[in-house]
Write an enzyme that holds these catalytic residues in place. Structure first.
Site, PDB file in Angstrom:
ATOM      1  N   ASN A  29      27.721  11.498  34.532  1.00  0.00           N
ATOM      2  CA  ASN A  29      28.074  10.284  33.788  1.00  0.00           C
ATOM      3  C   ASN A  29      28.627  10.721  32.433  1.00  0.00           C
ATOM      4  O   ASN A  29      27.872  11.108  31.552  1.00  0.00           O
ATOM      5  CB  ASN A  29      26.811   9.414  33.604  1.00  0.00           C
ATOM      6  CG  ASN A  29      27.039   8.238  32.671  1.00  0.00           C
ATOM      7  OD1 ASN A  29      28.185   7.906  32.346  1.00  0.00           O
ATOM      8  ND2 ASN A  29      25.958   7.608  32.228  1.00  0.00           N
ATOM      9  N   LYS A  31      30.024   9.008  30.131  1.00  0.00           N
ATOM     10  CA  LYS A  31      29.945   8.004  29.047  1.00  0.00           C
ATOM     11  C   LYS A  31      31.307   7.935  28.331  1.00  0.00           C
ATOM     12  O   LYS A  31      32.334   8.136  28.978  1.00  0.00           O
ATOM     13  CB  LYS A  31      28.789   8.341  28.109  1.00  0.00           C
ATOM     14  CG  LYS A  31      27.506   8.581  28.900  1.00  0.00           C
ATOM     15  CD  LYS A  31      26.279   8.661  28.073  1.00  0.00           C
ATOM     16  CE  LYS A  31      25.088   8.908  28.988  1.00  0.00           C
ATOM     17  NZ  LYS A  31      23.820   8.892  28.282  1.00  0.00           N
ATOM     18  N   HIS A 114      23.200   0.619  33.461  1.00  0.00           N
ATOM     19  CA  HIS A 114      22.754   1.769  32.661  1.00  0.00           C
ATOM     20  C   HIS A 114      22.039   1.252  31.405  1.00  0.00           C
ATOM     21  O   HIS A 114      22.413   0.218  30.850  1.00  0.00           O
ATOM     22  CB  HIS A 114      23.952   2.635  32.267  1.00  0.00           C
ATOM     23  CG  HIS A 114      23.552   3.922  31.636  1.00  0.00           C
ATOM     24  ND1 HIS A 114      23.207   4.004  30.307  1.00  0.00           N
ATOM     25  CD2 HIS A 114      23.405   5.158  32.150  1.00  0.00           C
ATOM     26  CE1 HIS A 114      22.862   5.260  30.043  1.00  0.00           C
ATOM     27  NE2 HIS A 114      22.988   5.978  31.131  1.00  0.00           N
ATOM     28  N   GLU A 116      22.189   2.034  28.427  1.00  0.00           N
ATOM     29  CA  GLU A 116      23.055   1.790  27.255  1.00  0.00           C
ATOM     30  C   GLU A 116      23.770   0.441  27.375  1.00  0.00           C
ATOM     31  O   GLU A 116      23.980  -0.245  26.381  1.00  0.00           O
ATOM     32  CB  GLU A 116      24.051   2.956  27.099  1.00  0.00           C
ATOM     33  CG  GLU A 116      23.358   4.178  26.522  1.00  0.00           C
ATOM     34  CD  GLU A 116      23.909   5.518  27.000  1.00  0.00           C
ATOM     35  OE1 GLU A 116      25.036   5.570  27.509  1.00  0.00           O
ATOM     36  OE2 GLU A 116      23.170   6.520  26.866  1.00  0.00           O
ATOM     37  N   GLU A 186      15.863   6.489  34.958  1.00  0.00           N
ATOM     38  CA  GLU A 186      16.221   7.193  33.728  1.00  0.00           C
ATOM     39  C   GLU A 186      15.348   6.677  32.589  1.00  0.00           C
ATOM     40  O   GLU A 186      15.672   5.647  31.965  1.00  0.00           O
ATOM     41  CB  GLU A 186      17.683   6.931  33.373  1.00  0.00           C
ATOM     42  CG  GLU A 186      18.664   7.390  34.419  1.00  0.00           C
ATOM     43  CD  GLU A 186      20.047   7.627  33.825  1.00  0.00           C
ATOM     44  OE1 GLU A 186      20.501   8.769  33.875  1.00  0.00           O
ATOM     45  OE2 GLU A 186      20.640   6.686  33.280  1.00  0.00           O
ATOM     46  N   GLY A 192      19.698  11.637  26.523  1.00  0.00           N
ATOM     47  CA  GLY A 192      20.462  12.177  25.391  1.00  0.00           C
ATOM     48  C   GLY A 192      19.584  12.674  24.257  1.00  0.00           C
ATOM     49  O   GLY A 192      20.079  12.933  23.157  1.00  0.00           O
ATOM     50  N   SER A 232      18.458  14.015  30.160  1.00  0.00           N
ATOM     51  CA  SER A 232      18.492  15.403  29.676  1.00  0.00           C
ATOM     52  C   SER A 232      18.350  16.456  30.784  1.00  0.00           C
ATOM     53  O   SER A 232      17.720  17.492  30.587  1.00  0.00           O
ATOM     54  CB  SER A 232      17.422  15.615  28.595  1.00  0.00           C
ATOM     55  OG  SER A 232      17.649  14.746  27.503  1.00  0.00           O
TER      56      SER A 232
HETATM   57  P1  PGA Z   1      21.727  12.647  29.470  1.00  0.00           P
HETATM   58  O1  PGA Z   1      22.220  11.216  30.000  1.00  0.00           O
HETATM   59  O2  PGA Z   1      21.757  13.592  30.650  1.00  0.00           O
HETATM   60  O3  PGA Z   1      22.728  13.041  28.420  1.00  0.00           O
HETATM   61  O4  PGA Z   1      20.360  12.476  28.938  1.00  0.00           O
HETATM   62  C1  PGA Z   1      21.836  10.725  31.252  1.00  0.00           C
HETATM   63  C2  PGA Z   1      22.377   9.329  31.460  1.00  0.00           C
HETATM   64  O5  PGA Z   1      22.330   8.519  30.512  1.00  0.00           O
HETATM   65  O6  PGA Z   1      22.857   8.976  32.555  1.00  0.00           O
END
Ligand code: PGA
Length: 272
Positions: A29, A31, A114, A116, A186, A192, A232
């Site tokens: 992903n 983003k 997601h 976000e 998640e 992140g 992460s």
């Molecule tokens: P990340 O993001 O691996 O950077 O923690 C995962 C995601 O939000 O899908």
């Protein structure tokens, strides 16, 4: 050879067998990242790479770059999708990407709900459920994201919250379609932040979610719904996380931006 050495050899063999035989979903992903040049260079690096035939490898770039994916990955085993979609074929929805557009560019997957999008754009379970339904009607696989924040985790009532996200997210589709949806757990506190959930935490939650799915939708459906972990994930921790029970693969943010680290993750998940 002492007992501990023998145990270590046996353990290594079990790990190798799991990684070499289990089919994982490896989904990146991106983003809101990358320039056109960076996308081209990533695609050049992965285009002819042998990802093997065991795992399903997916990348979800920002939508303006989908045309490059369509051009470059036509003959590749790497699949791609959108990070978000509006649940209509077309119409007066300024700024949105439609189902028809996703299909037009050959997308096979779409991320839905997601965290976000939920926290920054107020997207709710009901809206996610509309996307899940229309995506399936159009043969695009939804990757439905669920996850608790740190406060919910600390308060201890987060499992019910996750269950509600699943039930409401799947509310608009028939039971037989449920196994066509990928669910990605998640935990928001691990996205992140560099703070990964431990393999034990991931296993506990995935076993809980699997039992819930089996109980709620029956074994013939619940046992087959792919359950990804995200938060992460990187080359350094993916092996341990892959051994956690009921983990069918990973949704990878930061570590999917670099072609070499994305390739490395898949290599590890092939037992290489
Ligand atoms: P990340 O993001 O691996 O950077 O923690 C995962 C995601 O939000 O899908």
């Amino acid at each position: 050879m002492n007992k501990l050495d023998i145990e270590e050899i046996v353990r290594k063999e079990i790990v190798d067998t799991v990684l070499k035989t289990q089919e994982f979903i490896v989904a990146g992903n991106w983003k809101m990242n990358k320039t056109k040049q960076e996308v081209k260079s990533f695609l050049k690096d992965i285009k002819d790479y042998d990802f093997g035939s065991k795992n399903t490898v997916i990348v979800t770039p920002p939508s303006p770059y989908l045309y490059l994916f369509e051009e470059e990955l036509r003959y590749s085993s790497v699949l791609y999708g959108v990070q978000n979609v509006f649940p209509k074929e077309s119409g007066a929805y300024t700024g949105e990407v439609s189902i028809d557009m996703a299909k037009d560019f050959g997308c096979k997957y779409a991320i839905v709900g997601h965290s976000e999008r939920r926290s920054l754009f107020g997207e709710c379970n009901e809206f996610a459920s509309k996307k899940v339904r229309i995506l399936l009607q159009n043969n695009i696989t939804p990757i439905l994201c669920i996850g608790e924040n740190l406060e919910q985790r600390k308060q201890g009532d987060y499992k019910q919250f996750l269950v509600t996200q699943i039930v409401e997210g799947l509310a608009r589709i028939g039971e037989e379609d449920i196994k066509k949806v990928i669910i990605a757990y998640e935990p928001i506190w691990a996205i992140g932040t560099g703070e990964t959930a431990s393999p034990d935490q991931v296993e506990e939650l995935h076993v809980f979610l699997r039992s819930f799915l089996v109980e709620r939708y029956g074994e013939h459906i619940g046992k087959d719904v792919p359950l990804l972990y995200g938060g992460s994930v990187k080359p350094a921790n993916v092996k341990q996380l892959a051994l956690a029970q009921s983990v069918s693969g990973f949704l990878i943010g930061g570590a999917s931006l670099d072609a070499q680290s994305f390739i490395k993750i898949n290599d590890i998940l092939n037992g290489n």
